[in-house]
Design a protein around this motif. Structure first.
Motif, short mmCIF file in Angstrom:
data_model
loop_
_atom_site.label_atom_id
_atom_site.label_comp_id
_atom_site.label_asym_id
_atom_site.label_seq_id
_atom_site.Cartn_x
_atom_site.Cartn_y
_atom_site.Cartn_z
N ASP A 191 4.03 -3.56 34.10
CA ASP A 191 3.14 -4.05 35.05
C ASP A 191 1.70 -3.90 35.07
O ASP A 191 0.87 -4.80 35.49
N ALA A 192 1.23 -2.97 34.15
CA ALA A 192 -0.24 -2.59 34.10
C ALA A 192 -0.99 -3.92 33.37
O ALA A 192 -1.74 -4.42 33.53
N HIS A 193 -0.05 -4.34 32.34
CA HIS A 193 -0.55 -5.51 31.53
C HIS A 193 -0.57 -6.94 32.20
O HIS A 193 -1.53 -7.67 32.19
N LEU A 194 0.36 -6.89 33.11
CA LEU A 194 0.50 -7.98 34.27
C LEU A 194 -0.69 -8.02 34.92
O LEU A 194 -1.22 -9.22 35.23
N GLU A 195 -1.01 -7.04 35.46
CA GLU A 195 -2.03 -6.85 36.51
C GLU A 195 -3.26 -7.11 35.63
O GLU A 195 -4.26 -7.82 36.20
N ARG A 196 -3.64 -6.58 34.77
CA ARG A 196 -4.81 -6.78 33.84
C ARG A 196 -5.04 -8.17 33.51
O ARG A 196 -6.22 -8.72 33.53
N SER A 197 -3.76 -8.89 33.07
CA SER A 197 -4.01 -10.21 32.75
C SER A 197 -4.26 -11.04 34.11
O SER A 197 -4.91 -12.07 33.93
N ALA A 198 -3.65 -10.76 35.29
CA ALA A 198 -3.92 -11.71 36.43
C ALA A 198 -5.34 -11.32 37.08
O ALA A 198 -5.96 -12.27 37.48
N MET A 199 -5.98 -10.19 36.59
CA MET A 199 -7.39 -9.96 36.76
C MET A 199 -8.31 -10.67 35.69
O MET A 199 -9.35 -10.37 35.92
N GLY A 200 -7.69 -11.26 34.89
CA GLY A 200 -8.78 -11.95 33.98
C GLY A 200 -9.21 -10.97 32.81
O GLY A 200 -9.94 -11.56 31.96
N PRO A 206 1.61 -9.48 21.94
CA PRO A 206 2.77 -10.45 22.82
C PRO A 206 2.81 -9.77 24.16
O PRO A 206 3.44 -10.31 25.05
N LEU A 207 2.11 -8.63 24.48
CA LEU A 207 2.15 -7.99 25.63
C LEU A 207 1.79 -9.08 26.98
O LEU A 207 2.46 -8.74 27.89
N CYS A 208 0.74 -9.86 26.70
CA CYS A 208 0.23 -10.74 27.79
C CYS A 208 1.58 -11.53 28.09
O CYS A 208 1.87 -11.73 29.30
N THR A 209 2.17 -12.13 27.05
CA THR A 209 3.15 -13.25 27.34
C THR A 209 4.43 -12.59 27.79
O THR A 209 4.90 -13.10 28.73
N LEU A 210 4.72 -11.40 27.22
CA LEU A 210 5.82 -10.54 27.62
C LEU A 210 5.78 -10.21 29.12
O LEU A 210 6.61 -10.28 29.79
N SER A 211 4.66 -9.63 29.57
CA SER A 211 4.52 -9.37 30.79
C SER A 211 4.67 -10.12 31.77
O SER A 211 4.78 -9.76 32.98
N ALA A 212 4.18 -11.47 31.51
CA ALA A 212 4.39 -12.53 32.39
C ALA A 212 6.12 -12.74 32.98
O ALA A 212 6.27 -13.05 34.02
N PHE A 213 6.92 -12.32 32.10
CA PHE A 213 8.25 -12.60 32.27
C PHE A 213 9.16 -11.05 32.36
O PHE A 213 10.11 -11.01 33.28
N VAL A 214 8.85 -9.87 31.94
CA VAL A 214 9.62 -9.08 31.65
C VAL A 214 8.75 -7.65 32.23
O VAL A 214 7.55 -7.46 31.97
N GLY A 215 9.28 -7.08 33.35
CA GLY A 215 8.92 -5.85 33.84
C GLY A 215 8.97 -4.77 32.95
O GLY A 215 7.82 -3.75 33.18
N GLU A 216 9.94 -4.55 32.20
CA GLU A 216 10.04 -3.32 31.45
C GLU A 216 10.57 -3.33 30.21
O GLU A 216 11.49 -4.45 30.16
N VAL A 217 10.56 -2.66 28.96
CA VAL A 217 11.31 -2.78 27.85
C VAL A 217 11.60 -1.65 27.45
O VAL A 217 11.19 -0.74 27.71
N HIS A 218 12.57 -1.86 26.33
CA HIS A 218 13.06 -0.69 25.76
C HIS A 218 12.35 -0.81 24.20
O HIS A 218 12.67 -1.98 23.77
#
Length: 151
Positions: free
Chosen positions: A85-94, A100-112
């Motif tokens: 989620d923090a990666h998605l928020e940072r990406s959304a704020m530019g 791959p955290l940028c691409t991954l966080s756009a689709f996936v909320g958490e990972v193992h």
């Protein structure tokens, strides 16, 4: 070959692939310097009112994810559970987010995630979106060890 066996083989193939110098997509795998991201399984055949089908498909994907996590835990030990989620928020704020955290966080909320032989391996399932179009994904990501610190 059952789906679990096929998914494990795909993960092993991704781990063995060298990272390319430039970003590219080939045979359903998005790759770049220090990463690979692949959809192991996906379903996007839902209409606006197919919420029961979406729920059923999501349950199947979650079950498959849990089986893969169990097998990989046996191989490599307990995974880390990481929120993206923090990666998605940072990406959304530019703000910059490494792949791959940028691409991954756009689709996936958490990972193992596991660190294995100088690379990390992450598995996750797509976010549960309340509005159509619904798309259920089971995703694997492979990254260089430098990304482990960014996670």
């Amino acid at each position: 070959m059952d789906s679990t066996t096929a998914h494990l083989a795909a993960i092993d193939r991704l781990r063995a692939l060298p990272f390319p110098a430039r970003r590219r997509t080939e045979r359903g795998v998005e790759s770049g310097p220090d990463f690979h991201v692949a959809e192991l399984e996906y379903s996007d055949r839902f209409g606006d009112d197919d919420f029961t089908l979406v729920r059923d498909e999501r349950e199947e994907f979650e079950s498959e994810l849990q089986v893969l996590v169990q097998v990989l835990t046996y191989r490599w030990g307990e995974p880390e559970h990481r929120s993206l989620d923090a990666h998605l928020e940072r990406s959304a704020m530019g703000e910059p987010v490494p792949e791959p955290l940028c691409t991954l966080s756009a689709f996936v909320g958490e990972v193992h995630a596991w660190s294995v032989d100088g690379r990390w391996v992450a598995l996750g399932i797509s976010r549960d979106e309340p509005q159509p179009p619904q798309r259920v994904l089971l995703v694997a990501a492979i990254g260089g060890e430098a990304l482990a610190a960014a996670g």
